[in-house]
Structures are given as C-alpha cells and as structure tokens.
Design a protein around this motif. Structure first.
Motif, PDB file in Angstrom:
ATOM      1  N   ASP A 139      44.613  39.483  34.823  1.00 30.14           N
ATOM      2  CA  ASP A 139      43.623  40.533  34.659  1.00 30.14           C
ATOM      3  C   ASP A 139      43.543  41.404  35.912  1.00 30.14           C
ATOM      4  O   ASP A 139      42.829  41.091  36.858  1.00 30.14           O
ATOM      5  CB  ASP A 139      42.267  39.893  34.358  1.00 30.14           C
ATOM      6  N   ALA A 140      44.292  42.483  35.912  1.00 28.11           N
ATOM      7  CA  ALA A 140      44.286  43.403  37.065  1.00 28.11           C
ATOM      8  C   ALA A 140      43.118  44.379  36.991  1.00 28.11           C
ATOM      9  O   ALA A 140      43.046  45.334  37.749  1.00 28.11           O
ATOM     10  CB  ALA A 140      45.615  44.157  37.135  1.00 28.11           C
ATOM     11  N   GLY A 141      42.199  44.137  36.068  1.00 19.14           N
ATOM     12  CA  GLY A 141      41.034  45.005  35.915  1.00 19.14           C
ATOM     13  C   GLY A 141      41.306  46.105  34.903  1.00 19.14           C
ATOM     14  O   GLY A 141      42.309  46.092  34.169  1.00 19.14           O
ATOM     15  N   ARG A 142      40.413  47.090  34.866  1.00 27.11           N
ATOM     16  CA  ARG A 142      40.548  48.215  33.917  1.00 27.11           C
ATOM     17  C   ARG A 142      40.393  49.524  34.666  1.00 27.11           C
ATOM     18  O   ARG A 142      39.906  50.503  34.126  1.00 27.11           O
ATOM     19  CB  ARG A 142      39.448  48.127  32.838  1.00 27.11           C
ATOM     20  N   TYR A 143      40.779  49.488  35.928  1.00 21.56           N
ATOM     21  CA  TYR A 143      40.523  50.654  36.791  1.00 21.56           C
ATOM     22  C   TYR A 143      41.857  51.131  37.361  1.00 21.56           C
ATOM     23  O   TYR A 143      42.912  50.949  36.737  1.00 21.56           O
ATOM     24  CB  TYR A 143      39.516  50.196  37.858  1.00 21.56           C
ATOM     25  N   LEU A 144      41.850  51.728  38.513  1.00 17.87           N
ATOM     26  CA  LEU A 144      43.053  52.388  39.020  1.00 17.87           C
ATOM     27  C   LEU A 144      44.185  51.417  39.364  1.00 17.87           C
ATOM     28  O   LEU A 144      45.360  51.784  39.264  1.00 17.87           O
ATOM     29  CB  LEU A 144      42.695  53.227  40.244  1.00 17.87           C
ATOM     30  N   CYS A 145      43.856  50.210  39.786  1.00 17.65           N
ATOM     31  CA  CYS A 145      44.929  49.268  40.143  1.00 17.65           C
ATOM     32  C   CYS A 145      45.737  48.929  38.895  1.00 17.65           C
ATOM     33  O   CYS A 145      46.966  49.023  38.880  1.00 17.65           O
ATOM     34  CB  CYS A 145      44.358  47.991  40.775  1.00 17.65           C
ATOM     35  N   ASN A 146      45.019  48.557  37.836  1.00 20.33           N
ATOM     36  CA  ASN A 146      45.706  48.244  36.578  1.00 20.33           C
ATOM     37  C   ASN A 146      46.478  49.459  36.054  1.00 20.33           C
ATOM     38  O   ASN A 146      47.639  49.341  35.631  1.00 20.33           O
ATOM     39  CB  ASN A 146      44.677  47.767  35.547  1.00 20.33           C
ATOM     40  N   ALA A 147      45.849  50.624  36.122  1.00 20.82           N
ATOM     41  CA  ALA A 147      46.487  51.838  35.567  1.00 20.82           C
ATOM     42  C   ALA A 147      47.764  52.179  36.341  1.00 20.82           C
ATOM     43  O   ALA A 147      48.800  52.500  35.746  1.00 20.82           O
ATOM     44  CB  ALA A 147      45.498  53.000  35.605  1.00 20.82           C
ATOM     45  N   SER A 148      47.714  52.073  37.663  1.00 15.42           N
ATOM     46  CA  SER A 148      48.905  52.414  38.458  1.00 15.42           C
ATOM     47  C   SER A 148      50.002  51.376  38.230  1.00 15.42           C
ATOM     48  O   SER A 148      51.186  51.717  38.162  1.00 15.42           O
ATOM     49  CB  SER A 148      48.546  52.516  39.941  1.00 15.42           C
ATOM     50  N   TYR A 149      49.593  50.129  38.082  1.00 17.33           N
ATOM     51  CA  TYR A 149      50.569  49.053  37.828  1.00 17.33           C
ATOM     52  C   TYR A 149      51.248  49.278  36.470  1.00 17.33           C
ATOM     53  O   TYR A 149      52.455  49.125  36.322  1.00 17.33           O
ATOM     54  CB  TYR A 149      49.814  47.737  37.847  1.00 17.33           C
TER      55      TYR A 149
END
Ligand code: PCA
Length: 215
Positions: A139-149
């Motif tokens: 779970d890389a989250g639902r924010y910029l980290c996940n989106a960039s990944y």
C-alpha cells in the motif's frame, strides 16, 4: 541517458520539510555510489503536485533511465517500507501543493488496477544485507508517491519505491554512552546497496532499448 535515476519529493501540506528530497540528493551525490556504479546517477526531486508528473517526471522518463529508485516519506510508518506495487487509485481527500484533488478515483481511467514491481524483493533483500530491516508494503497510499510509482512502473525498467518514516528529531544516547547513527545516515548507507542492485538489474535487461509503451 540509460542511467539509474533517484527520485525524492519536496514539501507538501502535512510535511512542510520533506526528508525524502534531501535523501535522494544525498544519495545521488554520494562519491561512494558513484564509484560503485561507475557513473553518477541522475536525481529528480519532484514537486508534490499532480501536474509535476507531466511537467517534471515525464521528461526525465522519456530519457529512458535504466532503473529508478524512488523515495518518499510516509510520516506515520514506523519503518522503512519497500513498496511492492502501485495501484490505479488516487485520493480525493488530500490536496497537492496546488490545492488540487483528483476528480476521479482511478488515476488513469484506462490503466490496469495495479502495477507490481518485480525488483522489490531483491531490493528488500539488499536492504537487509545492508543491515536495514525494511518491511514489504502493498500500500503505497493514494497520493503522489503511489501515482508517481504507477507512472514509473509503466516504463518496464526495474523500479522500486521506498517509503521512509519521519526521521526522529532527537538522538537519544545509548546506555553505555554510544550513540546510534542518525536514521538518515543509516538509510543512506542501506539505500546505496538498493541502488546498486537496481542498477545491476537495469544493466542486465536485454533491452536497454526503448520500450513499446506509450501514453
Ligand atoms: N510522501 C507523499 C507524497 C510525497 C511524499 O514524500 C506520499 O506518500 O504520497
């Protein structure tokens, strides 16, 4: 280009001083890592806004890095986490630095539900070997980290996202007078090993040639 790319992030509303950008710059500038790789890696510190994925990240990805080591902060996590996948989901609750939130729940309406990172296990083992007991996270989250990944994993080159906790402000002396090295120092050392492993995987790929993907 075909080099290792190291990314971090700048500040965002709940984290006005983001340690991930500093750590990315520090790693990329490390003479030790440069010696190991035989060349300096590239470094990108992303603004924490969705628009930066097009204006900052996309141009760097267009140069086809051989591998990507990504770093972001997850302030409430107790340990470094190796993100094993990115998901096609985005929060509508947490605004970026421009005050924007997504209008849709899917980050890319036509994209797959998730993109796994095949290199994550090797990186976790490398971190352990370097003395850092990092957790695997789905779970890389639902924010910029996940989106960039999610964007980077589309490229197909070896890529892993490492979430770091907020480094503790104070250093407590250890019983016996010794001091534990500050967390960012320990992370920088262990992440060097992660970078080495990723770069090797990048070089070992049959096609350092352009991918068929397009957006
Ligand atoms: N952490 C945020 C975005 C930037 C960062 O360092 C996240 O986990 O999405």
């Amino acid at each position: 280009m075909s080099r290792l790319l190291i990314t971090g992030f700048g500040p965002f509303p709940t984290v006005p001083d983001n340690p991930s950008g500093r750590l990315a710059r520090r790693l990329a500038a490390s003479p030790h890592l440069r010696r190991i790789l035989g060349e300096a890696p590239d470094c990108l510190v992303l603004n924490t806004r969705y628009g930066a994925l097009d204006t900052q990240l996309a141009p760097v990805l267009a140069k086809r890095p051989s591998a990507v080591l990504m770093i972001g902060v997850a302030a409430r996590r107790p340990r470094v986490c190796v993100e094993i996948r990115a998901v096609n989901r985005v929060s509508r609750l947490f605004p970026d630095t421009e005050g924007r939130v997504s209008r849709t729940l899917a980050f890319e309406p036509d994209g797959p539900a998730q993109r796994p990172s095949p290199a994550a296990l090797a990186v976790r083992i490398a971190l352990k070997r370097a003395g850092l007991d990092a957790a695997a996270s789905r779970d890389a989250g639902r924010y910029l980290c996940n989106a960039s990944y999610y964007r980077v994993l589309e490229q197909g080159c070896p890529a892993v996202f490492l979430h770091i906790p907020m480094p503790p402000r104070t250093r407590r002396p250890k019983p016996g007078g010794g001091r534990r090295r500050p967390a960012p120092d320990r992370w920088a050392q262990a992440f060097t090993e992660a970078a080495r492993v990723l770069a090797l995987r990048g070089r070992a790929r049959p096609s350092a040639a352009p991918q068929a993907h397009s957006r």
